[in-house]
Design an enzyme around this catalytic site. Structure first.
Site, mmCIF file in Angstrom:
data_model
loop_
_atom_site.group_PDB
_atom_site.id
_atom_site.type_symbol
_atom_site.label_atom_id
_atom_site.label_comp_id
_atom_site.label_asym_id
_atom_site.label_seq_id
_atom_site.Cartn_x
_atom_site.Cartn_y
_atom_site.Cartn_z
ATOM 1 N N TYR A 7 5.508 2.660 -6.478
ATOM 2 C CA TYR A 7 5.519 1.584 -5.490
ATOM 3 C C TYR A 7 6.720 1.666 -4.558
ATOM 4 O O TYR A 7 6.689 1.102 -3.464
ATOM 5 C CB TYR A 7 5.473 0.222 -6.198
ATOM 6 C CG TYR A 7 4.221 0.047 -7.019
ATOM 7 C CD1 TYR A 7 2.989 -0.121 -6.409
ATOM 8 C CD2 TYR A 7 4.266 0.081 -8.408
ATOM 9 C CE1 TYR A 7 1.831 -0.255 -7.152
ATOM 10 C CE2 TYR A 7 3.124 -0.060 -9.171
ATOM 11 C CZ TYR A 7 1.908 -0.217 -8.542
ATOM 12 O OH TYR A 7 0.764 -0.342 -9.282
ATOM 13 N N HIS B 254 4.171 -1.182 -17.788
ATOM 14 C CA HIS B 254 4.245 0.272 -17.744
ATOM 15 C C HIS B 254 5.151 0.786 -18.861
ATOM 16 O O HIS B 254 6.253 0.261 -19.068
ATOM 17 C CB HIS B 254 4.792 0.742 -16.398
ATOM 18 C CG HIS B 254 3.830 0.563 -15.275
ATOM 19 N ND1 HIS B 254 4.206 0.544 -13.939
ATOM 20 C CD2 HIS B 254 2.477 0.384 -15.272
ATOM 21 C CE1 HIS B 254 3.138 0.372 -13.181
ATOM 22 N NE2 HIS B 254 2.089 0.274 -13.964
#
Length: 341
Positions: free
Chosen positions: A323, A314
């Site tokens: 998450y 990312h």
């Protein structure tokens, strides 16, 4: 008067052959994308969206269309076809590329076309038990691919495009080449997959040796490497870890060359979907769900979010932060007052 044996323009069919016709619009789009090293999947998507756009407006050339026609097409996708916001934005990106890059039209209205707002959704995450049950329903290369997705956090195409040279057994690492955003990164190689991976490489080597014996064995190389290193395409290190069952003609090769591609993503998607059905899992399961589960389970185990960010590739940690929301128990980690009664 003597007559000449030379054919007159009317008699010579070649005289009627005019200048070569310019390439069709979709061929121009393909060439433009390939010159700039876009992936073949992006090429296929962009060409497909432009083709749909032209057909939607009854085969009119995009040069003759304006913001109203673009808005009408995007609205049709959302209101009639019921596509998601991300799919609608994908269609818009293809049209913007066509107008700005291929047709070289500087039109101010292009940037004013409405961008569909993508809703924020929590990712689907499997429990460890659900992952175990899912993998238990798979076997062979499909089991190994799914296990790698869960064990490394790779995206499906990153796994399928894995080459022999990028598996580092000694360092327990996998090098992901040209991931999303054309970035390389390193992720973990699970100890439990070392022997299965060695066995898969042995099978792939046998396939490669048979191809070489049959006069084939050349694999697609990225960008201009095939020109710079002509023999590298047959080298073992550049071969796919998961070769396809049969050879096929490379659509980007000129002239056309028969090669062995990697396993098709549709095969893995179908296998994972069928495996989830057999486990009677109520969640919508796809190969990408295993990547979500990898990230969530690492955070559950106490790993730093920056570490997880690097493993996932990312660019921004805010993407990885999604998450952490999955980890919140009981909504926000609170105890419902009903449970206190």
């Amino acid at each position: 008067m003597e007559t000449s044996d030379a054919a007159t323009p009317e008699e010579d069919g070649a005289a009627f052959i005019g200048p070569p016709r310019p390439p069709r619009l979709l061929d121009q789009l393909r060439t433009h994308l390939r010159t700039r090293h876009y992936s073949i999947r992006t090429e296929q998507l962009y060409v497909d969206w432009v083709r749909r756009f032209i057909r939607f407006h009854e085969m009119r050339h995009p040069r003759d269309l304006g913001p109203g026609e673009v808005e009408a097409f995007l609205s049709h996708l959302a209101e009639v076809r019921g596509v998601s916001a991300s799919t609608q934005n994908q269609a818009k990106a293809a049209l913007l590329y066509l107008y700005k890059q291929v047709l070289d039209l500087s039109l101010p209205w292009l940037d004013e076309v409405v961008q569909a707002k993508t809703p924020k959704r929590l990712p689907v995450v499997l429990t460890e038990r659900e992952v175990r049950d899912l993998l238990g329903q798979l076997n062979g290369p499909m089991w190994l691919i799914a296990s790698l997705l869960y064990g490394t956090g790779m995206r499906l195409m990153e796994c399928l495009r894995l080459r022999v040279k990028d598996v580092e057994f000694a360092r327990r690492e996998i090098v992901v080449r040209e991931g999303k955003g054309n970035k390389d990164r390193v992720t973990v190689l699970p100890e439990n997959l070392i022997e299965p991976l060695r066995a898969q490489l042995s099978r792939a080597k046998a396939v490669h040796d048979r191809d070489l014996a049959a006069g084939f064995g050349d694999v697609h190389l990225p960008h201009a490497l095939a020109v710079k290193y002509p023999k590298s395409g047959r080298a073992w290190g550049w071969q796919w870890v998961f070769p396809a069952a049969a050879r096929s003609v490379d659509p980007r090769s000129e002239p056309r060359v028969e090669r062995r591609h990697h396993v098709q993503p549709e095969s893995v998607q179908r296998a994972v979907r069928e495996a989830a059905r057999r486990t009677e899992c109520a969640k919508p399961v796809s190969p990408h769900v295993l990547r979500h589960s990898f990230a969530t389970h690492l955070l559950q185990s106490g790993y730093d979010i920056r570490t997880v960010q690097e493993l996932l590739g990312h660019s921004d940690v805010s993407t990885t932060m999604i998450y952490t929301h999955v980890l919140n128990r009981g909504g926000r980690g609170i105890r419902s007052p009903l449970d206190a009664l």
